[in-house]
Design a protein around this motif. Structure first.
Motif, PDB file in Angstrom:
ATOM      1  N   HIS A 112      -5.635 -12.592  -5.724  1.00 14.32           N
ATOM      2  CA  HIS A 112      -5.778 -12.341  -7.171  1.00 14.32           C
ATOM      3  C   HIS A 112      -6.219 -13.263  -8.070  1.00 14.32           C
ATOM      4  O   HIS A 112      -6.896 -13.236  -8.863  1.00 14.32           O
ATOM      5  CB  HIS A 112      -4.673 -11.465  -7.614  1.00 14.32           C
ATOM      6  CG  HIS A 112      -4.307 -10.198  -6.793  1.00 14.32           C
ATOM      7  ND1 HIS A 112      -3.130  -9.586  -7.035  1.00 14.32           N
ATOM      8  CD2 HIS A 112      -5.376  -9.764  -5.873  1.00 14.32           C
ATOM      9  CE1 HIS A 112      -3.129  -8.407  -6.324  1.00 14.32           C
ATOM     10  NE2 HIS A 112      -4.632  -8.346  -5.516  1.00 14.32           N
ATOM     11  N   SER A 121      -9.787  -5.954  -6.596  1.00 13.60           N
ATOM     12  CA  SER A 121      -9.069  -7.186  -5.755  1.00 13.60           C
ATOM     13  C   SER A 121      -8.327  -6.895  -4.894  1.00 13.60           C
ATOM     14  O   SER A 121      -6.948  -6.425  -5.147  1.00 13.60           O
ATOM     15  CB  SER A 121      -8.383  -7.665  -7.337  1.00 13.60           C
ATOM     16  OG  SER A 121      -9.085  -8.261  -8.133  1.00 13.60           O
ATOM     17  N   LEU A 146     -11.631  -5.705 -12.194  1.00 12.28           N
ATOM     18  CA  LEU A 146     -10.524  -6.435 -11.217  1.00 12.28           C
ATOM     19  C   LEU A 146      -9.615  -5.658 -10.389  1.00 12.28           C
ATOM     20  O   LEU A 146      -9.403  -5.918  -9.223  1.00 12.28           O
ATOM     21  CB  LEU A 146     -10.053  -7.670 -11.814  1.00 12.28           C
ATOM     22  CG  LEU A 146     -10.805  -9.096 -12.327  1.00 12.28           C
ATOM     23  CD1 LEU A 146     -10.132  -9.725 -13.062  1.00 12.28           C
ATOM     24  CD2 LEU A 146     -11.404  -9.671 -10.980  1.00 12.28           C
ATOM     25  N   SER A 155       0.421 -12.788 -10.399  1.00 13.50           N
ATOM     26  CA  SER A 155      -0.822 -12.339 -10.697  1.00 13.50           C
ATOM     27  C   SER A 155      -1.082 -11.698 -11.608  1.00 13.50           C
ATOM     28  O   SER A 155      -1.957 -11.731 -12.619  1.00 13.50           O
ATOM     29  CB  SER A 155      -1.719 -11.756  -9.444  1.00 13.50           C
ATOM     30  OG  SER A 155      -0.963 -10.628  -8.713  1.00 13.50           O
ATOM     31  N   SER A 156       0.023 -10.830 -11.740  1.00 17.91           N
ATOM     32  CA  SER A 156      -0.007  -9.836 -13.050  1.00 17.91           C
ATOM     33  C   SER A 156       0.139 -10.461 -14.420  1.00 17.91           C
ATOM     34  O   SER A 156      -0.327 -10.275 -15.181  1.00 17.91           O
ATOM     35  CB  SER A 156       0.954  -8.661 -12.847  1.00 17.91           C
ATOM     36  OG  SER A 156       0.636  -7.576 -11.623  1.00 17.91           O
ATOM     37  N   PHE A 210      -5.760  -3.760 -14.861  1.00 17.09           N
ATOM     38  CA  PHE A 210      -5.761  -4.293 -13.382  1.00 17.09           C
ATOM     39  C   PHE A 210      -4.716  -3.518 -12.658  1.00 17.09           C
ATOM     40  O   PHE A 210      -4.681  -3.450 -11.280  1.00 17.09           O
ATOM     41  CB  PHE A 210      -5.005  -5.754 -13.538  1.00 17.09           C
ATOM     42  CG  PHE A 210      -4.870  -6.241 -12.175  1.00 17.09           C
ATOM     43  CD1 PHE A 210      -5.999  -6.756 -11.433  1.00 17.09           C
ATOM     44  CD2 PHE A 210      -3.540  -6.867 -11.976  1.00 17.09           C
ATOM     45  CE1 PHE A 210      -5.858  -7.323 -10.206  1.00 17.09           C
ATOM     46  CE2 PHE A 210      -3.449  -7.740 -10.582  1.00 17.09           C
ATOM     47  CZ  PHE A 210      -4.529  -7.836  -9.873  1.00 17.09           C
ATOM     48  N   TYR A 264      -9.636 -14.373  -7.535  1.00 17.13           N
ATOM     49  CA  TYR A 264     -10.443 -13.631  -8.386  1.00 17.13           C
ATOM     50  C   TYR A 264     -10.699 -13.763 -10.023  1.00 17.13           C
ATOM     51  O   TYR A 264     -11.651 -13.825 -10.555  1.00 17.13           O
ATOM     52  CB  TYR A 264      -9.985 -12.092  -8.028  1.00 17.13           C
ATOM     53  CG  TYR A 264     -10.419 -11.653  -6.817  1.00 17.13           C
ATOM     54  CD1 TYR A 264     -11.548 -11.236  -6.198  1.00 17.13           C
ATOM     55  CD2 TYR A 264      -9.495 -11.101  -5.782  1.00 17.13           C
ATOM     56  CE1 TYR A 264     -11.898 -10.894  -4.778  1.00 17.13           C
ATOM     57  CE2 TYR A 264      -9.586 -10.650  -4.607  1.00 17.13           C
ATOM     58  CZ  TYR A 264     -10.820 -10.486  -4.250  1.00 17.13           C
ATOM     59  OH  TYR A 264     -11.138  -9.992  -2.786  1.00 17.13           O
TER      60      TYR A 264
END
Length: 407
Positions: A43, A36, A32, A78-79, A102, A46
């Motif tokens: 994200h 991404s 990803l 997203s993280s 990531f 994804y």
């Protein structure tokens, strides 16, 4: 003999299962991290496709709840979603593996770009100016996108405009914190009676004791680091760590909102010039992964590889502490209408901060002539209406900047 082997196999299964899950999390998150593109909203799409639809590591409702939690928290949403999925799949170490996989590809790419920028005199290049114009288009797209969702009524538009005006008139890190707090209070008052939608509970495998410890540590570092920095003459790695930790702690609304916070931390201090700052921000649009890895570029410009490691660790540490700290308490918090009201006001302030950032430093530095405005308009159309990937727009912006320099 066979029974002994069976018993040994059974005894080894728990450990081997955990290692297998850790390796799986690391490999899938790295995939990803390499593919991404498109920012935090993309994200999350994804993640849904890879983690939920294909691998079924979490059910649909639990994933939706996790996304809601991460949208509520400051930091890179997203993280934090990826960390949360890693924790659910393989424990706390799984969360760390999910983040590394990531994040690492874009960190490596941006640090390499920083050394390229320092090693060659390319500040005045046309393609560098084109990257600055790309940043204008990217932030304008973000304002159009989140503005429709976060400021749909008169009250929230008013909060956004007041926030943008105050941020431009009194530019400082303290002003931004005060504006976020004021917006939260306004939202608490204006939306105190709004209905809270019913939703299923999110399954959490973290103790409240560990969660409380992480939250205490988050606030202790947020308050304590500036105090320690003041009494240590600002020497060594501490000022860099403090600036990036504070930026990562106070960002609501995703990666683009960190722009004004970071700019006011690294440019006035002399660590990074405004031109290098905007150049790196444009380059950050061309790499996959979280936009917060822009910190790696800034740290490398300021202090080489060690600076990149310090800045990256510091800006993402709040995300870890907050997601681990709040997961055990989220089921109760999200049912509280006051919490939801405060969040509504804060989200409106996010739009205002983005609007302020679009004008200063982006517009004032990148849009210097009619040709710059024309290029920014074309890039915005490519993003909003043609739905082209950000890396394509970055290449177009760099090429357009070179063309403008020849005119």
């Amino acid at each position: 003999m066979n029974s002994v082997n069976v018993q040994q196999t059974k005894a080894q299964r728990p450990g081997s299962g955990r290692l297998r899950r850790l390796a799986e999390v690391a490999l899938v998150s790295a995939k990803l991290g390499l593919t991404s593109f498109g920012g935090p909203i993309a994200h999350i799409g994804y993640f849904h496709n890879e983690y939920i639809r294909r691998r079924k590591w979490m059910d649909e409702k639990s994933y939706a709840d996790l996304v809601a939690l991460c949208q509520f928290l400051p930091g890179p949403a997203s993280s934090q979603v990826g960390i949360g999925i890693g924790v659910v799949r393989a424990g706390l170490l799984g969360g760390l593996m999910a983040w590394i996989g990531f994040t690492l590809p874009s960190v490596i790419a941006l640090v390499a770009f920083a050394f390229l920028l320092k090693g060659f005199d390319i500040d005045g290049s046309g393609w560098i100016h084109g990257l600055k114009i790309v940043a204008v288009a990217i932030v304008a797209q973000a304002i159009l996108g989140i503005g429709r969702n976060l400021t749909p009524d008169r009250n929230r538009v008013t909060i956004a405009v007041i926030t943008a005006s105050a941020a431009l008139l009194w530019p400082s890190a303290f002003t931004q914190v005060a504006l976020i707090a004021a917006a939260g209070i306004a939202g608490l008052w204006l939306y105190r009676s709004a209905a809270v939608a019913e939703s299923p509970e999110l399954p959490v495998r973290i103790s409240r004791t560990l969660g409380a410890f992480c939250l205490i540590l988050f606030f202790a570092l947020l308050v304590g680091l500036p105090f320690v920095r003041q009494f240590t003459s600002g020497a060594g790695w501490l000022p860099l760590f403090d600036s990036f930790y504070r930026s990562g702690s106070l960002v609501f609304g995703g990666g683009h909102v960190v722009l004004p916070l970071l700019e006011r931390e690294v440019v006035p201090s002399g660590w990074v010039s405004r031109e290098d700052f905007l150049t790196g921000y444009g380059a950050a649009q061309a790499v996959p992964g979280p936009l917060f890895t822009f910190a790696a570029y800034l740290g490398a410009i300021a202090s080489g590889v060690s600076g990149a490691l310090i800045a990256t660790t510091a800006i993402f540490l709040p995300a870890f502490l907050l997601i681990i700290g709040t997961l055990p308490f989220w089921n109760a918090l999200r049912k509280n209408p006051r919490v939801q009201g405060a969040l509504t006001g804060i989200n409106a302030a996010v739009v205002g901060l983005l609007l302020a950032a679009l004008y200063d430093p982006l517009w004032t530095t990148a849009i210097l002539a009619p040709a710059d405005f024309a290029l920014a308009s074309i890039l915005l159309i490519m993003l909003v209406f043609w739905k082209l990937p950000p890396w394509v727009v970055v290449l177009a912006g760099a090429a357009g900047g070179m063309l403008i320099s020849l005119i």
